[in-house]
Design an enzyme around this catalytic site. Structure first.
Site, PDB file in Angstrom:
ATOM      1  N   ASP A 267      -6.141  49.441  66.213  1.00  0.00           N
ATOM      2  CA  ASP A 267      -6.079  50.882  66.015  1.00  0.00           C
ATOM      3  C   ASP A 267      -7.526  51.403  65.976  1.00  0.00           C
ATOM      4  OD1 ASP A 267      -5.246  53.479  65.624  1.00  0.00           O
ATOM      5  OD2 ASP A 267      -3.796  52.982  64.079  1.00  0.00           O
TER       6      ASP A 267
HETATM    7  C1  BGC Z   1      -3.502  56.220  64.921  1.00  0.00           C
HETATM    8  C2  BGC Z   1      -2.781  55.630  66.103  1.00  0.00           C
HETATM    9  C3  BGC Z   1      -3.183  56.359  67.361  1.00  0.00           C
HETATM   10  C4  BGC Z   1      -4.685  56.249  67.522  1.00  0.00           C
HETATM   11  C5  BGC Z   1      -5.224  56.875  68.799  1.00  0.00           C
HETATM   12  C6  BGC Z   1      -4.999  56.320  65.155  1.00  0.00           C
HETATM   13  O1  BGC Z   1      -5.624  57.053  64.155  1.00  0.00           O
HETATM   14  O2  BGC Z   1      -3.224  55.439  63.781  1.00  0.00           O
HETATM   15  O3  BGC Z   1      -1.392  55.674  65.895  1.00  0.00           O
HETATM   16  O4  BGC Z   1      -2.513  55.838  68.459  1.00  0.00           O
HETATM   17  O5  BGC Z   1      -5.299  56.883  66.417  1.00  0.00           O
HETATM   18  O6  BGC Z   1      -5.178  58.243  68.742  1.00  0.00           O
END
Ligand code: BGC
Length: 738
Positions: A267
């Site tokens: 993530d």
């Molecule tokens: C979130 C993810 C997301 C990623 C990209 C993160 O902060 O937890 O679910 O896909 O950002 O935007």
């Protein structure tokens, strides 16, 4: 639904091409593939272009201008030494331009065709801008409505989430990822994110392995069985090891047990945050931990780019490991057909389809609304009997707020609000009197209450649009108090005092506490955030063009103190009984210590939820009868056929979700009091009876038992069928040793 094959000729050819490419790549080019870089919306900077040309970027995220994407792809393909195209990722969660209900709303449809269509349409719209990878579906089991990200989930149940996960993955990816209009899915967040303590986002999760395997992991297995091309690690730690460095999750479960052949992405900056967790002392250690644990691609932070080469020289990571990581990413690029077709036709946005897409969004929104209350059958409203309607509330006419969380690319101009739709529906036959009453759902000002009261006074019926704005749920938007925000309950009380019939429509990203509100209103339609077509969908339901058919994918508590509250809990050694009643006021002063009731309940609140999992009313009524099983004993490896008759005993055509639950009475580990094992949604005319069948094999009853091995154990089972998890239509059967 065809699951993407793993051992086809095509995949053998891909493996060969990967091998050849790996042999040609320098270490720097390999490490480059592991890097996922955030774009600077619509701009191509010199350093970005140069890094791509050097082959040092594997993918970008958050670029949605098709010309920019094409230019970046061109740099990768035509200017880098080996011409490897880029992954282009984006959070396409419940729609792209056309917004569908939030995932919790999609789950309330209990109709896999809807998430599949949502996935297909979102993929088609997103791919027109060059996006080839979505960070969806989010399939974290969510038992805590305080957690803002419950909005993005399919709710509390592993089976329902698994079925819907398969459907949406198929919607995004189709039969062949390389077909136009298909994008790669990413199952997230692996794993256990939904169990964050106190529902606070990013918080620690502690899940015993047995519960992890029986509850949190099955939806991921389902998504991978459907061919999900990638998986994202969770921000949270699990039993002391952050998921982003968790070998048990990423190596043992994902690769060894499930033979997953896609790629793992961290993530956002989750690798560099390993040191913030206190697992590592430096970015270099973080890169080492994550890479060795099995994270293939790093999102946004640069620990791989900065340190993997040194770690390789120092022998802390092997060449073989790096090659595997690169192969996993290249495999997805080959499957997407990017080497053959890296560019996106700039004219590929299919405007002819917009009507069809809006229709699909309307249909999804209709099925996602759950009717929670309908006293004296006040709904549906009859157009002919009304001469005036009061439409009140901050969410009645807000084109943005009805869309919900994660709608970066949603086209607000397409939104049709409830106020617009009600006016359009009533035409000139009744006056529609509107008052916003509160600036936002959080407002504490009574300034406009007077106007709201006047508006109600001159109307026959009140439709109140309350709840939460989009920003109150979603990532990093958890709440400790999940009642209606601001002074919405005061507004309801003030209006209720006028004695007019009140229909409350709630838009929200989570279950809210409704105990107070429900005493003051006649009907509650829970619409979640319904998306672009909220207005027409809600108007259709309010006026009975369609009957509500949504069922809750998550339990509604009476109070925060009951959380976590979910239907598939364990029995405990002292389960609550009919005698376990709220009695705090009856306890005498100075009472000696005693085990009041000797059972598991709270002294100060009814033991039941406000609305159970699977619950949802219809304008019609349904009767279940004649439940029969073809056997009352089956051997391991055999199946049982279950049949029940469902009759629409009401007065309108409507859909019902028939739900099948079982309880395994004795297990080598304790088993839930009920578990969903099947469901079917069916439309019946008044008076019509349908025979519904389910086939349950002993494999469907397998679970992780003692020693966390997957087993099916002989023994007795209870089985229930009905329209809600609290149904009492029961049968029994037994699995016997062969
Ligand atoms: C979130 C993810 C997301 C990623 C990209 C993160 O902060 O937890 O679910 O896909 O950002 O935007």
């Amino acid at each position: 639904m065809e699951i993407l094959g793993k051992t086809t000729k095509h995949s053998r050819a891909i493996e060969k091409r990967i091998e050849e490419l790996i042999q040609e790549m320098t270490v720097a080019e390999k490490i480059g593939q592991l890097s996922l870089v955030n774009s600077i919306y619509g701009k191509i900077t010199k350093p970005l272009r140069q890094t791509i040309a050097e082959g040092k970027i594997g993918g970008i995220l958050n670029e949605v201008d098709v010309n920019v994407v094409n230019e970046l792809q061109q740099t990768a393909v035509e200017e880098s030494r080996l011409g490897i195209p880029l992954l282009v990722g984006r959070d396409v969660i419940h729609g792209f331009k056309t917004i569908f209900p939030i995932p919790l709303g999609l789950a309330s449809t209990w109709n896999p065709e809807i998430p599949e269509r949502c996935g297909r349409i979102s993929a088609s719209e997103a791919s027109a801008t060059g996006i080839n990878w979505t960070f969806a579906p989010m399939i974290d089991i969510s038992r805590d409505p305080r957690w803002g990200r419950i909005a993005e989930s399919f709710g509390e149940d592993p089976y329902l989430t698994g079925v819907l996960a398969k459907a949406i993955v198929y919607g995004f990816q189709g039969d062949d990822l390389s077909s136009p209009g298909c994008i790669a899915a990413c199952a997230k967040h692996f794993a256990g994110y939904g169990a964050c303590e106190s529902g606070k986002d990013y918080n620690t999760a502690n899940i015993p392995e047995n519960e992890l395997r029986n509850v949190y992991l099955p939806p991921f297995k389902a998504a991978f069985d459907a061919g999900a091309a990638s998986v994202m690690t969770s921000f949270s730690d699990l039993d002391g090891i952050p998921a982003t460095a968790n070998e048990f999750l990423l190596k043992q479960i994902l690769r060894q047990e499930w033979q997953f052949d896609g790629f793992v992405v961290s993530d956002w900056e989750a690798i560099s945050q390993l040191s913030v967790h206190g697992l590592t002392a430096s970015d270099k250690d973080s890169a080492c931990e994550a890479a060795n644990a099995g994270v293939d691609m790093e999102m946004v932070s640069r620990t791989y780019a900065d340190h993997l080469a040194d770690l390789l020289i120092e022998g802390k990571i092997s060449q073989d490991r790096i090659d595997t990581m690169v192969s996993n990413i290249l495999r997805a690029k080959f499957k997407l057909g990017l080497f053959d077709r890296p560019y996106t036709e700039t004219s590929s946005v299919n405007t002819d389809k917009s009507h069809e897409y809006l229709e699909a969004a309307r249909c999804a929104a209709v099925q996602s609304c759950v009717l929670l209350e309908n006293k004296h059958n006040i709904l549906p409203l009859s157009k002919d009997k009304l001469s005036s309607i009061a439409v009140i509330g901050p969410l009645a006419d807000d084109r943005y707020e009805q869309l919900g969380t994660w709608i970066f690319d949603g086209d607000i101009e397409l939104s049709q609000t409830p106020l617009q739709a009600i006016k359009a529906f009533m035409k000139k036959s009744a006056e529609v009197n509107y008052c916003r009453a509160m600036a936002t759902t959080r407002s504490r000002s009574r300034e406009d209450f007077g106007e709201a009261v006047e508006t109600v006074r001159k109307s026959d019926v009140v439709i109140l649009f309350l709840g939460e704005e989009s920003i109150l749920s979603g990532e990093a938007h958890s709440r400790a108090d999940i009642s209606l925000p601001g002074i919405q309950n005061e507004l309801i009380e003030e209006i209720a005092a006028l004695g007019k019939p009140i229909v409350l429509v709630i838009m929200a990203g989570r279950p809210l506490l409704l105990e107070k509100a429900r005493k003051n209103v006649d009907a509650i339609l829970y619409a979640w955030h319904p998306g672009t077509m909220a207005g027409p969908a809600i108007a259709e339901l309010l006026f009975g063009i369609a009957s509500p058919s949504g069922k809750l994918p998550v339990t509604f508590p009476r109070a925060v103190g009951q959380i976590p509250i979910y239907y598939n809990h364990k029995n405990t050694g002292r389960p609550a009984t009919a005698g376990s009643v709220t009695n705090i006021d009856d306890i005498e002063a100075g009472a000696p210590q005693h085990s009041s009731g000797d059972t598991s309940f709270h002294l100060d609140i009814d033991n039941s939820p406000l609305y159970p999992f699977g619950y949802g009313l219809s304008y019609s009524e349904f009767k279940y009868s004649n439940l029969r099983l073809d056997h009352d004993k089956i051997k391991l490896g055999e199946s049982i056929r279950i049949e029940v008759e469902l009759t629409n005993t009401g007065e309108c055509e409507a859909e019902e979700v028939t739900q099948l639950y079982v309880r395994d009475l004795v297990g080598s580990v304790t088993r839930p009091v009920r578990e969903l094992k099947g469901f079917k949604k069916l439309r019946l005319r008044p008076g019509e009876t349908a025979s519904i069948t389910f086939e349950l094999s002993t494999d469907d009853l397998a679970f992780y038992g003692r020693n966390n091995k997957l087993v099916t154990e002989a023994g007795r089972f209870h089985l229930w069928i009905g329209g809600c998890s609290d149904t009492d239509l029961r049968a029994e059967f037994e699995i016997i040793e062969s």
